[in-house]
Design an enzyme around this catalytic site. Structure first.
Site, PDB file in Angstrom:
ATOM      1  N   ARG A   1     -15.655  14.566   0.456  1.00  0.00           N
ATOM      2  CA  ARG A   1     -14.503  13.986   1.147  1.00  0.00           C
ATOM      3  C   ARG A   1     -13.371  15.001   1.143  1.00  0.00           C
ATOM      4  O   ARG A   1     -13.106  15.613   0.114  1.00  0.00           O
ATOM      5  CB  ARG A   1     -14.039  12.714   0.408  1.00  0.00           C
TER       6      ARG A   1
ATOM      7  N   ARG B   1     -17.798  14.542  -6.552  1.00  0.00           N
ATOM      8  CA  ARG B   1     -18.355  13.476  -5.705  1.00  0.00           C
ATOM      9  C   ARG B   1     -18.854  14.039  -4.374  1.00  0.00           C
ATOM     10  O   ARG B   1     -18.233  14.902  -3.772  1.00  0.00           O
ATOM     11  CB  ARG B   1     -17.269  12.428  -5.447  1.00  0.00           C
TER      12      ARG B   1
ATOM     13  N   ARG C   1      -2.776  -1.919  -2.817  1.00  0.00           N
ATOM     14  CA  ARG C   1      -2.488  -0.719  -3.598  1.00  0.00           C
ATOM     15  C   ARG C   1      -1.016  -0.624  -3.983  1.00  0.00           C
ATOM     16  O   ARG C   1      -0.629   0.326  -4.658  1.00  0.00           O
ATOM     17  CB  ARG C   1      -2.862   0.509  -2.761  1.00  0.00           C
TER      18      ARG C   1
ATOM     19  N   LYS D   1     -15.049   2.094  -7.919  1.00  0.00           N
ATOM     20  CA  LYS D   1     -14.861   0.865  -7.136  1.00  0.00           C
ATOM     21  C   LYS D   1     -15.938   0.736  -6.051  1.00  0.00           C
ATOM     22  O   LYS D   1     -16.547  -0.325  -5.906  1.00  0.00           O
ATOM     23  CB  LYS D   1     -13.463   0.841  -6.487  1.00  0.00           C
TER      24      LYS D   1
ATOM     25  N   ARG E   1      -3.586  11.969  -5.780  1.00  0.00           N
ATOM     26  CA  ARG E   1      -4.016  10.570  -5.623  1.00  0.00           C
ATOM     27  C   ARG E   1      -3.942   9.837  -6.970  1.00  0.00           C
ATOM     28  O   ARG E   1      -3.583   8.660  -7.029  1.00  0.00           O
ATOM     29  CB  ARG E   1      -5.426  10.513  -5.045  1.00  0.00           C
TER      30      ARG E   1
HETATM   31  P1  AMP Z   1      -9.937   5.266  -0.792  1.00  0.00           P
HETATM   32  O1  AMP Z   1     -11.156   5.468   0.018  1.00  0.00           O
HETATM   33  O2  AMP Z   1      -9.741   3.846  -1.232  1.00  0.00           O
HETATM   34  O3  AMP Z   1      -9.817   6.247  -1.943  1.00  0.00           O
HETATM   35  O4  AMP Z   1      -8.695   5.575   0.178  1.00  0.00           O
HETATM   36  C1  AMP Z   1      -8.516   6.862   0.739  1.00  0.00           C
HETATM   37  C2  AMP Z   1      -7.093   7.019   1.256  1.00  0.00           C
HETATM   38  O5  AMP Z   1      -6.842   6.032   2.278  1.00  0.00           O
HETATM   39  C3  AMP Z   1      -6.005   6.794   0.234  1.00  0.00           C
HETATM   40  O6  AMP Z   1      -5.749   7.962  -0.544  1.00  0.00           O
HETATM   41  C4  AMP Z   1      -4.825   6.413   1.132  1.00  0.00           C
HETATM   42  O7  AMP Z   1      -4.280   7.553   1.773  1.00  0.00           O
HETATM   43  C5  AMP Z   1      -5.501   5.567   2.204  1.00  0.00           C
HETATM   44  N1  AMP Z   1      -5.546   4.134   1.814  1.00  0.00           N
HETATM   45  C6  AMP Z   1      -6.651   3.366   1.609  1.00  0.00           C
HETATM   46  N2  AMP Z   1      -6.317   2.109   1.252  1.00  0.00           N
HETATM   47  C7  AMP Z   1      -4.960   2.088   1.219  1.00  0.00           C
HETATM   48  C8  AMP Z   1      -4.001   1.085   0.888  1.00  0.00           C
HETATM   49  N3  AMP Z   1      -4.366  -0.171   0.510  1.00  0.00           N
HETATM   50  N4  AMP Z   1      -2.682   1.423   0.963  1.00  0.00           N
HETATM   51  C9  AMP Z   1      -2.280   2.644   1.349  1.00  0.00           C
HETATM   52  N5  AMP Z   1      -3.138   3.633   1.642  1.00  0.00           N
HETATM   53  C10 AMP Z   1      -4.458   3.373   1.590  1.00  0.00           C
END
Ligand code: AMP
Length: 215
Positions: A161, A128, A89, A14, A172
């Site tokens: 990360r 990553r 999400r 993404k 996740r």
């Molecule tokens: P990402 O960078 O999109 O993989 O997000 C990293 C982490 O941030 C996720 O595993 C969640 O803990 C939190 N997070 C990001 N976006 C959301 C969302 N829309 N709803 C809930 N948690 C989120």
């Protein structure tokens, strides 16, 4: 006008696709994960709250995320479109987003659904490496930087990360399958989904994304 959501499991590409769309269209990339990471880096209250969930690979509570995302969407640079990455999400987040857009006379043009098998995701996530300074993403096998451990773009030292370790990454993916996958159906019913093979070569996937966005 492009108002798009990038949907797909963690590691589907993404962020990578968003960066390509940004290059070709002058619209902002809104990643709720990036907003939380920035807050963690700056030691804010929001960052502290989000970190509790992020470190375990759990979702941050809906109310908090919806507030953050809609506040961001009210900023001026979103007037001519936007790319949402990692939001919504959950079905509740999607419903609240729809309500918000409706109130502002806007609607999502297309939802890009990046499909990638779970075993490929695990390899992508654990390999990553990201640049803490400019946000560029690399992969130790698939997309290595020219100089090991160093960002090609800004020269900063790459990091992993904290939630890309095997255990958290696995959780996740599970959380995605349970909480986020139902969004495919939600947007399919609205006739908004474009399915893209996210396991294809990057140029192939990004060409398909560009086509779905209207060429
Ligand atoms: P990402 O960078 O999109 O993989 O997000 C990293 C982490 O941030 C996720 O595993 C969640 O803990 C939190 N997070 C990001 N976006 C959301 C969302 N829309 N709803 C809930 N948690 C989120």
């Amino acid at each position: 006008m492009i108002r798009t959501i990038l949907l797909g499991p963690p590691g589907a590409g993404k962020g990578t696709q968003a960066a390509i769309i940004v290059k070709n269209n002058n619209i902002p990339h809104i990643s709720t994960g990036d907003i939380f990471r920035e807050n963690i880096k700056n030691g804010t209250e929001l960052g502290k709250r989000a970190q509790e969930y992020m470190s375990k690979g759990e979702l941050v509570p809906d109310d908090l995320v919806i507030e953050i995302a809609t506040t961001r969407l009210l900023e001026d640079d979103c007037k001519n479109g936007f790319i949402l990455d990692g939001f919504p999400r959950t079905v509740h987040q999607a419903e609240e987003l729809d309500k918000f857009l409706d109130e502002h006379g806007q609607e999502i043009s297309v939802v890009i659904n990046l499909e990638v098998p779970d075993d490929v995701l695990m390899k992508r996530l654990t390999g990553r490496r990201v640049c803490p300074k400019c946000g560029a993403t690399f992969h130790i096998v698939g997309m290595p930087p020219k100089k090991e451990g160093i960002c090609d773009i800004c020269g900063a030292e790459l990091i992993q990360r904290p939630d890309d370790n095997e255990e958290t990454a696995g959780n996740r993916i599970e959380v995605y399958n349970r909480e986020t996958k139902p969004l495919i159906d939600y947007y399919e019913k609205k006739g908004k989904i474009a399915n893209i093979d996210g396991a294809a070569a990057l140029e192939v996937a990004s060409a398909a994304v560009a086509e779905a966005l209207g060429g």
